[in-house]
Scaffold this active site. Structure first.
Site, PDB file in Angstrom:
ATOM      1  N   ASN A   8       0.924  -1.206   0.037  1.00 42.69           N
ATOM      2  CA  ASN A   8       0.054  -0.052  -0.101  1.00 42.69           C
ATOM      3  C   ASN A   8       1.019   1.273   0.059  1.00 42.69           C
ATOM      4  O   ASN A   8       1.404   1.691   1.088  1.00 42.69           O
ATOM      5  CB  ASN A   8      -0.889   0.135   1.327  1.00 42.69           C
ATOM      6  CG  ASN A   8      -1.672   1.069   1.326  1.00 42.69           C
ATOM      7  OD1 ASN A   8      -1.875   2.254   0.397  1.00 42.69           O
ATOM      8  ND2 ASN A   8      -2.364   1.355   2.463  1.00 42.69           N
ATOM      9  N   TRP A   9       0.958   1.989  -1.164  1.00 40.69           N
ATOM     10  CA  TRP A   9       1.973   2.975  -1.159  1.00 40.69           C
ATOM     11  C   TRP A   9       1.214   4.222  -0.760  1.00 40.69           C
ATOM     12  O   TRP A   9       1.964   5.346  -0.730  1.00 40.69           O
ATOM     13  CB  TRP A   9       2.433   3.147  -2.804  1.00 40.69           C
ATOM     14  CG  TRP A   9       3.361   2.224  -3.231  1.00 40.69           C
ATOM     15  CD1 TRP A   9       3.902   1.067  -2.507  1.00 40.69           C
ATOM     16  CD2 TRP A   9       4.057   2.100  -4.611  1.00 40.69           C
ATOM     17  NE1 TRP A   9       4.822   0.391  -3.353  1.00 40.69           N
ATOM     18  CE2 TRP A   9       4.899   1.136  -4.584  1.00 40.69           C
ATOM     19  CE3 TRP A   9       3.572   2.802  -5.834  1.00 40.69           C
ATOM     20  CZ2 TRP A   9       5.513   0.719  -5.659  1.00 40.69           C
ATOM     21  CZ3 TRP A   9       4.524   2.553  -7.087  1.00 40.69           C
ATOM     22  CH2 TRP A   9       5.293   1.241  -6.592  1.00 40.69           C
ATOM     23  N   LYS A  10      -0.032   4.297  -0.555  1.00 39.13           N
ATOM     24  CA  LYS A  10      -0.689   5.496   0.078  1.00 39.13           C
ATOM     25  C   LYS A  10      -0.503   6.603  -1.040  1.00 39.13           C
ATOM     26  O   LYS A  10      -0.170   6.518  -2.117  1.00 39.13           O
ATOM     27  CB  LYS A  10      -0.292   5.782   1.467  1.00 39.13           C
ATOM     28  CG  LYS A  10      -0.459   4.447   2.373  1.00 39.13           C
ATOM     29  CD  LYS A  10      -0.280   4.811   3.877  1.00 39.13           C
ATOM     30  CE  LYS A  10      -0.336   3.440   4.581  1.00 39.13           C
ATOM     31  NZ  LYS A  10      -0.168   3.648   6.138  1.00 39.13           N
ATOM     32  N   HIS A  99      -9.737   0.938   4.283  1.00 38.02           N
ATOM     33  CA  HIS A  99      -8.387   1.240   5.096  1.00 38.02           C
ATOM     34  C   HIS A  99      -8.811   2.140   6.140  1.00 38.02           C
ATOM     35  O   HIS A  99      -9.480   3.061   5.934  1.00 38.02           O
ATOM     36  CB  HIS A  99      -7.222   1.741   3.912  1.00 38.02           C
ATOM     37  CG  HIS A  99      -6.200   1.767   4.743  1.00 38.02           C
ATOM     38  ND1 HIS A  99      -5.550   2.828   5.683  1.00 38.02           N
ATOM     39  CD2 HIS A  99      -4.710   0.855   4.703  1.00 38.02           C
ATOM     40  CE1 HIS A  99      -4.556   2.772   5.765  1.00 38.02           C
ATOM     41  NE2 HIS A  99      -4.156   1.368   5.530  1.00 38.02           N
ATOM     42  N   GLU A 101      -7.298   4.748   7.044  1.00 41.20           N
ATOM     43  CA  GLU A 101      -7.180   6.121   6.758  1.00 41.20           C
ATOM     44  C   GLU A 101      -8.521   6.575   5.962  1.00 41.20           C
ATOM     45  O   GLU A 101      -8.863   7.666   6.174  1.00 41.20           O
ATOM     46  CB  GLU A 101      -5.818   6.252   5.969  1.00 41.20           C
ATOM     47  CG  GLU A 101      -4.690   6.192   6.869  1.00 41.20           C
ATOM     48  CD  GLU A 101      -3.273   5.609   6.335  1.00 41.20           C
ATOM     49  OE1 GLU A 101      -3.189   5.587   4.994  1.00 41.20           O
ATOM     50  OE2 GLU A 101      -2.655   5.341   7.100  1.00 41.20           O
ATOM     51  N   GLU A 169      -5.800  -5.004  10.328  1.00 40.64           N
ATOM     52  CA  GLU A 169      -4.909  -4.009  10.552  1.00 40.64           C
ATOM     53  C   GLU A 169      -5.282  -3.186  11.927  1.00 40.64           C
ATOM     54  O   GLU A 169      -6.238  -2.280  11.696  1.00 40.64           O
ATOM     55  CB  GLU A 169      -4.790  -2.963   9.326  1.00 40.64           C
ATOM     56  CG  GLU A 169      -4.353  -3.613   7.980  1.00 40.64           C
ATOM     57  CD  GLU A 169      -3.701  -2.441   7.198  1.00 40.64           C
ATOM     58  OE1 GLU A 169      -2.429  -2.785   6.898  1.00 40.64           O
ATOM     59  OE2 GLU A 169      -4.357  -1.632   6.814  1.00 40.64           O
ATOM     60  N   GLY A 175       1.849   2.146  10.700  1.00 39.70           N
ATOM     61  CA  GLY A 175       2.608   3.435  10.569  1.00 39.70           C
ATOM     62  C   GLY A 175       3.446   3.882  11.742  1.00 39.70           C
ATOM     63  O   GLY A 175       3.870   4.969  11.873  1.00 39.70           O
ATOM     64  N   SER A 211       2.744  -2.136  10.539  1.00 33.30           N
ATOM     65  CA  SER A 211       4.446  -2.148  10.909  1.00 33.30           C
ATOM     66  C   SER A 211       5.126  -3.364  10.569  1.00 33.30           C
ATOM     67  O   SER A 211       5.867  -3.945  11.292  1.00 33.30           O
ATOM     68  CB  SER A 211       4.422  -1.731  12.321  1.00 33.30           C
ATOM     69  OG  SER A 211       4.040  -0.486  12.550  1.00 33.30           O
ATOM     70  N   GLY A 232       2.682  -1.070   4.156  1.00 30.78           N
ATOM     71  CA  GLY A 232       2.512   0.272   3.994  1.00 30.78           C
ATOM     72  C   GLY A 232       4.156   0.519   3.750  1.00 30.78           C
ATOM     73  O   GLY A 232       4.832   0.478   2.711  1.00 30.78           O
ATOM     74  N   GLY A 233       4.888   1.271   4.879  1.00 32.33           N
ATOM     75  CA  GLY A 233       6.006   1.813   4.713  1.00 32.33           C
ATOM     76  C   GLY A 233       7.239   0.979   4.339  1.00 32.33           C
ATOM     77  O   GLY A 233       8.000   1.494   3.424  1.00 32.33           O
TER      78      GLY A 233
HETATM   79  P1  PGA Z   1       2.440   0.315   7.692  1.00 30.21           P
HETATM   80  O1  PGA Z   1       0.898   0.723   6.739  1.00 30.21           O
HETATM   81  O2  PGA Z   1       3.175  -0.977   7.136  1.00 30.21           O
HETATM   82  O3  PGA Z   1       3.100   1.527   7.450  1.00 30.21           O
HETATM   83  O4  PGA Z   1       2.349   0.341   9.255  1.00 30.21           O
HETATM   84  C1  PGA Z   1       0.174  -0.384   6.826  1.00 30.21           C
HETATM   85  C2  PGA Z   1      -0.820   0.197   6.021  1.00 30.21           C
HETATM   86  O5  PGA Z   1      -1.462   1.130   6.259  1.00 30.21           O
HETATM   87  O6  PGA Z   1      -1.558  -0.733   5.172  1.00 30.21           O
END
Ligand code: PGA
Length: 250
Positions: A8-10, A99, A101, A169, A175, A211, A232-233
């Site tokens: 997930n590159w956001k 998600h 967010e 999640e 994050g 994470s 994500g990250g």
């Molecule tokens: P993260 O994000 O790996 O940076 O914690 C995961 C996500 O939001 O899907």
């Protein structure tokens, strides 16, 4: 059941950076054992979907892709939204939905997500449907109730027999560098599996997200009912993402 490792590159990466990423990815991917049992999926910003479509047409073997969100209608007067039908036309396989967010920053509620999920499935795309509790909900002992509710409501219009992937999640692990403990993940995934079966949803991969890194992916991947990761990250660099894919092979 197929294991999926999803990126997930956001709101990150320009088309130029995306091209550079895939130049490296194609050097790494042949050694990862990708195939019918292990797949990777990229969720780039919507502005790069067309680029991923072109890259996939050239080098199709090594990834699936899709948008990070879509609207509950395929077209019309919905300024700023993403059409799942257009994503499908570009060769997408997935749509990321729900998600945390999207839920918290853009106020997406279970009912809207249920409509989106139905549309995505009716177009023959796979929803990657995210659920998870907040820190306050966990501290109040409501985790199980929240996860069950998000599943029941989000899947209320699901098309029986259509493909589906669920991503657990915990919001407090996204994050933050604070990955959930192996016990917390095991407990949540067992509960999600049980609820999915009670909803008649068998054979649904359940991914963990929050994470995930190369260092913690191995032990997490060996937990029963963990069928991959949403990252994500650590998906923003091809090297660290490839290490997670390797670590997830059980
Ligand atoms: P993260 O994000 O790996 O940076 O914690 C995961 C996500 O939001 O899907």
């Amino acid at each position: 059941m197929k294991t999926w490792i999803a990126a997930n590159w956001k709101l990150n990466k320009s088309p130029r950076e995306t091209k550079a990423y895939f130049d490296q990815w194609f050097l790494l991917a042949p050694a990862l054992g990708l195939g019918p049992d292990l797949g990777v999926a990229f969720f780039p910003p919507a502005t790069s979907l067309d680029l991923l479509s072109q890259i996939q047409q050239r080098e199709g073997l090594y990834f699936s892709f899709g948008p990070q969100n879509c609207y509950s209608e395929v077209s019309g007067a919905f300024t700023g939204e993403v059409s799942a039908a257009v994503a499908k036309d570009l060769g997408a396989d997935f749509v990321l939905l729900g998600h945390s967010e999207r839920r918290s920053l853009f106020h997406e509620k279970d009912d809207l997500l249920a409509q989106k999920l139905r549309l995505v499935q009716s177009l023959g795309l796979k929803p990657m449907f995210c659920i998870g509790e907040s820190l306050q909900e966990r501290q109040r002992g409501e985790t199980g109730e929240i996860l069950r509710r998000q599943l029941r409501e989000g899947l209320q219009h699901a098309v029986q027999g259509s493909a589906l992937v669920v991503a657990y999640e915990p919001v407090w692990a996204i994050g933050t560098g604070q990955v959930a403990s192996l016990e917390q993940v095991a407990e949540a995934h067992a509960l999600i599996r049980e609820e999915l079966i009670s909803l008649g949803q068998n054979e649904v991969p359940i991914l963990y997200g929050g994470s995930v890194k190369a260092e913690n992916a191995g032990p997490l991947a060996r937990i029963p009912h963990v069928n991959g990761f949403l990252v994500g990250g650590a998906s923003l660099e091809p090297d660290s993402f490839a290490k997670i894919v390797k670590a997830a092979k059980v």
